[in-house]
Design an enzyme around this catalytic site. Structure first.
Site, PDB file in Angstrom:
ATOM      1  N   GLN A   1       0.782  -1.250  -0.054  1.00 35.87           N
ATOM      2  CA  GLN A   1       0.156  -0.032   0.045  1.00 35.87           C
ATOM      3  C   GLN A   1       1.072   1.264  -0.078  1.00 35.87           C
ATOM      4  OE1 GLN A   1      -3.426  -0.510   3.097  1.00 35.87           O
ATOM      5  NE2 GLN A   1      -1.772  -1.900   3.577  1.00 35.87           N
TER       6      GLN A   1
ATOM      7  N   ASP B   1       6.283   4.967  -1.283  1.00 34.19           N
ATOM      8  CA  ASP B   1       7.461   5.495  -1.020  1.00 34.19           C
ATOM      9  C   ASP B   1       8.742   4.701  -1.929  1.00 34.19           C
ATOM     10  OD1 ASP B   1       8.255   3.092   0.411  1.00 34.19           O
ATOM     11  OD2 ASP B   1       7.571   3.880   2.092  1.00 34.19           O
TER      12      ASP B   1
ATOM     13  N   HIS C   1      -1.422   1.245  -4.364  1.00 37.24           N
ATOM     14  CA  HIS C   1      -1.760   2.682  -4.348  1.00 37.24           C
ATOM     15  C   HIS C   1      -1.037   3.642  -5.267  1.00 37.24           C
ATOM     16  CE1 HIS C   1      -4.116   1.983  -0.281  1.00 37.24           C
ATOM     17  NE2 HIS C   1      -4.820   1.639  -1.282  1.00 37.24           N
TER      18      HIS C   1
ATOM     19  N   CYS D   1      -4.492  16.430 -19.308  1.00 39.37           N
ATOM     20  CA  CYS D   1      -3.906  15.678 -20.576  1.00 39.37           C
ATOM     21  C   CYS D   1      -2.876  14.597 -20.629  1.00 39.37           C
ATOM     22  CB  CYS D   1      -3.173  17.033 -21.338  1.00 39.37           C
ATOM     23  SG  CYS D   1      -1.580  17.620 -20.440  1.00 39.37           S
TER      24      CYS D   1
ATOM     25  N   GLY E   1       2.703  -4.147   9.246  1.00 36.26           N
ATOM     26  CA  GLY E   1       2.542  -2.916   9.425  1.00 36.26           C
ATOM     27  C   GLY E   1       1.401  -2.171   8.526  1.00 36.26           C
ATOM     28  N   THR E   2      -0.006  -2.781   8.719  1.00 33.41           N
ATOM     29  CA  THR E   2      -1.170  -1.974   8.145  1.00 33.41           C
ATOM     30  C   THR E   2      -2.184  -2.140   9.212  1.00 33.41           C
ATOM     31  OG1 THR E   2      -2.757  -2.050   6.423  1.00 33.41           O
ATOM     32  CG2 THR E   2      -1.586  -4.273   6.964  1.00 33.41           C
TER      33      THR E   2
ATOM     34  N   ASN F   1       3.008  -6.316  13.591  1.00 36.57           N
ATOM     35  CA  ASN F   1       2.347  -4.900  13.831  1.00 36.57           C
ATOM     36  C   ASN F   1       2.912  -4.681  15.141  1.00 36.57           C
ATOM     37  OD1 ASN F   1       0.725  -2.751  14.225  1.00 36.57           O
ATOM     38  ND2 ASN F   1      -0.412  -3.439  12.377  1.00 36.57           N
ATOM     39  N   VAL F   2       3.056  -3.280  15.343  1.00 40.99           N
ATOM     40  CA  VAL F   2       3.479  -2.774  16.966  1.00 40.99           C
ATOM     41  C   VAL F   2       2.255  -2.837  17.788  1.00 40.99           C
ATOM     42  CG1 VAL F   2       5.581  -1.492  16.467  1.00 40.99           C
ATOM     43  CG2 VAL F   2       3.356  -0.442  15.951  1.00 40.99           C
TER      44      VAL F   2
ATOM     45  N   ALA G   1       8.659  -4.073  12.622  1.00 47.48           N
ATOM     46  CA  ALA G   1       8.893  -4.995  11.458  1.00 47.48           C
ATOM     47  C   ALA G   1      10.401  -4.948  11.307  1.00 47.48           C
ATOM     48  CB  ALA G   1       8.265  -4.104  10.375  1.00 47.48           C
TER      49      ALA G   1
HETATM   50  P1  NAD Z   1      -1.861   2.988   8.662  1.00 48.10           P
HETATM   51  O1  NAD Z   1      -1.306   4.308   8.870  1.00 48.10           O
HETATM   52  O2  NAD Z   1      -3.344   3.091   8.675  1.00 48.10           O
HETATM   53  O3  NAD Z   1      -1.304   1.953   9.858  1.00 48.10           O
HETATM   54  C1  NAD Z   1      -0.058   1.619  10.084  1.00 48.10           C
HETATM   55  C2  NAD Z   1       0.161   0.360  10.954  1.00 48.10           C
HETATM   56  O4  NAD Z   1       1.487   0.243  11.026  1.00 48.10           O
HETATM   57  C3  NAD Z   1      -0.617   0.728  12.212  1.00 48.10           C
HETATM   58  O5  NAD Z   1      -1.275  -0.571  12.455  1.00 48.10           O
HETATM   59  C4  NAD Z   1       0.502   0.597  13.374  1.00 48.10           C
HETATM   60  O6  NAD Z   1       0.093  -0.148  14.572  1.00 48.10           O
HETATM   61  C5  NAD Z   1       1.600  -0.010  12.481  1.00 48.10           C
HETATM   62  N1  NAD Z   1       3.191   0.251  12.669  1.00 48.10           N
HETATM   63  C6  NAD Z   1       3.500   1.332  13.315  1.00 48.10           C
HETATM   64  N2  NAD Z   1       5.091   1.426  13.351  1.00 48.10           N
HETATM   65  C7  NAD Z   1       5.365   0.066  12.982  1.00 48.10           C
HETATM   66  C8  NAD Z   1       6.437  -0.746  12.920  1.00 48.10           C
HETATM   67  N3  NAD Z   1       7.623   0.013  13.249  1.00 48.10           N
HETATM   68  N4  NAD Z   1       6.695  -1.816  12.594  1.00 48.10           N
HETATM   69  C9  NAD Z   1       5.346  -2.644  12.388  1.00 48.10           C
HETATM   70  N5  NAD Z   1       3.979  -2.016  12.312  1.00 48.10           N
HETATM   71  C10 NAD Z   1       4.064  -0.515  12.579  1.00 48.10           C
HETATM   72  O7  NAD Z   1      -1.062   2.403   7.396  1.00 48.10           O
HETATM   73  P2  NAD Z   1      -1.891   1.477   6.223  1.00 48.10           P
HETATM   74  O8  NAD Z   1      -2.653   0.309   6.668  1.00 48.10           O
HETATM   75  O9  NAD Z   1      -0.866   1.260   5.510  1.00 48.10           O
HETATM   76  O10 NAD Z   1      -2.869   2.546   5.436  1.00 48.10           O
HETATM   77  C11 NAD Z   1      -2.622   3.861   5.240  1.00 48.10           C
HETATM   78  C12 NAD Z   1      -2.391   4.372   3.886  1.00 48.10           C
HETATM   79  O11 NAD Z   1      -1.554   5.327   3.704  1.00 48.10           O
HETATM   80  C13 NAD Z   1      -1.866   3.439   2.741  1.00 48.10           C
HETATM   81  O12 NAD Z   1      -2.613   3.412   1.763  1.00 48.10           O
HETATM   82  C14 NAD Z   1      -0.468   3.831   2.580  1.00 48.10           C
HETATM   83  O13 NAD Z   1      -0.515   4.091   0.986  1.00 48.10           O
HETATM   84  C15 NAD Z   1      -0.519   5.280   3.059  1.00 48.10           C
HETATM   85  N6  NAD Z   1       0.785   5.718   3.554  1.00 48.10           N
HETATM   86  C16 NAD Z   1       1.911   5.331   3.114  1.00 48.10           C
HETATM   87  C17 NAD Z   1       3.211   5.556   3.490  1.00 48.10           C
HETATM   88  C18 NAD Z   1       4.473   5.296   2.861  1.00 48.10           C
HETATM   89  O14 NAD Z   1       4.275   5.016   1.814  1.00 48.10           O
HETATM   90  N7  NAD Z   1       5.578   5.009   3.636  1.00 48.10           N
HETATM   91  C19 NAD Z   1       3.140   6.320   4.998  1.00 48.10           C
HETATM   92  C20 NAD Z   1       1.894   7.017   5.499  1.00 48.10           C
HETATM   93  C21 NAD Z   1       0.818   6.414   4.724  1.00 48.10           C
END
Ligand code: NAD
Length: 247
Positions: free
Chosen positions: A101, A104, A119, A130, A188-189, A214-215, A233
């Site tokens: 998702q 980056d 995404h 365009c 990490g989602t 996940n944390v 992670a």
């Molecule tokens: P989210 O922000 O909804 O959830 C993040 C999850 O990661 C949480 O459940 C949290 O507990 C967990 N987490 C935090 N630090 C962690 C670690 N060090 N190790 C393991 N788990 C950890 O993120 P999502 O579910 O990916 O959804 C958010 C949307 O935002 C996605 O579509 C994504 O594209 C986008 N997003 C992307 C980035 C990026 O590309 N780095 C950053 C922020 C948001």
């Protein structure tokens, strides 16, 4: 936790159709803030800034926030130990798909060879009028709204805003993988963003084993069949990689 890492490594080594699904948490260790969870960006910002309609109506305001939210962090950030461990795992179990998702680009930078950007990406800009597109130039991005050289419309980052559809190729491949994998590693989602959250749910539904890192808790954490490894992670994935080397 150690027992969990050994079990996860064994399940991964024994899998036939292994796949990975990642979210913002895997990049937290690179200094890129997550949206939800402790210290998440939605504690400070209104998610409205990532709505397509808001972008059309207020491109300058939107770009100011986008620069703060993502581009200021990403310019000097690098993949962390979690991205590298996933890439290195290919040398042990062969190539596997990583549905991310994240926008980056860190999985590709770390060396993962089959990445599905569900995404889209923040490394490319596109014109919604365009179809012009270009790669980002960090320096100019931080000071002004980028505009299309052909039609002068504000360029939009080529990632999926709220109100936009998933890129069809990414949706097709992700659904196919969710419906056919035997082990899905979910990292990490929060599981709160749709339709992305359907990927682990579909995998569980068709009988795949889900391993989650996940944390904190996510919407998947209490569902079966499930191996839940609580922690960062960037700590847990290198440990799984080491265990895979000896299993
Ligand atoms: P989210 O922000 O909804 O959830 C993040 C999850 O990661 C949480 O459940 C949290 O507990 C967990 N987490 C935090 N630090 C962690 C670690 N060090 N190790 C393991 N788990 C950890 O993120 P999502 O579910 O990916 O959804 C958010 C949307 O935002 C996605 O579509 C994504 O594209 C986008 N997003 C992307 C980035 C990026 O590309 N780095 C950053 C922020 C948001």
């Amino acid at each position: 936790m150690n027992g969990g890492i050994e079990k996860a490594a064994q399940v991964i080594r024994e899998s036939h159709r292994f796949a990975v699904f990642t979210g913002a948490g895997i990049s937290a260790g690179s200094g890129i803030p997550v949206f939800r969870g402790d210290g998440g960006l939605w504690e400070q910002y209104n998610p409205q800034v990532l709505e397509l309609e808001y972008f059309f109506d207020h491109p300058d305001d939107c770009w100011k926030v986008l620069a703060e939210l993502f581009y200021a962090h990403i310019e000097h950030a690098m993949p962390n130990a979690a991205h590298h461990a996933l890439a290195d795992l290919e040398a042990i179990i062969g190539t596997f798909p990583v549905i991310t998702q994240n926008i980056d680009g860190f999985h590709q930078m770390a060396g993962s060879s089959d990445v599905i950007e569900y995404h889209g990406t923040l490394h490319q800009l596109k014109c919604l009028v365009c179809d012009y597109s270009e790669m980002i130039n960090f320096k100019s991005l931080l000071s002004l709204t980028p505009t299309c050289p052909l039609c002068k419309t504000a360029l939009k980052p080529d990632f999926v805003f709220f109100g936009e559809g998933i890129p069809p190729n990414a949706q097709f491949r992700a659904s196919d993988i969710a419906n056919s994998c035997d082990v899905l590693l979910v990292i990490g989602t929060s599981g709160e963003v749709m339709p992305a959250a359907m990927i682990p749910k579909a995998a569980m539904h068709q009988g795949a084993t889900v391993i989650e890192i996940n944390v904190g808790n996510s919407v998947f954490s209490n569902q079966e069949p499930h191996i839940f490894l609580q922690g960062k992670a960037e700590i847990i994935l290198p440990a799984i990689l080491e265990e895979c080397k000896i299993v």
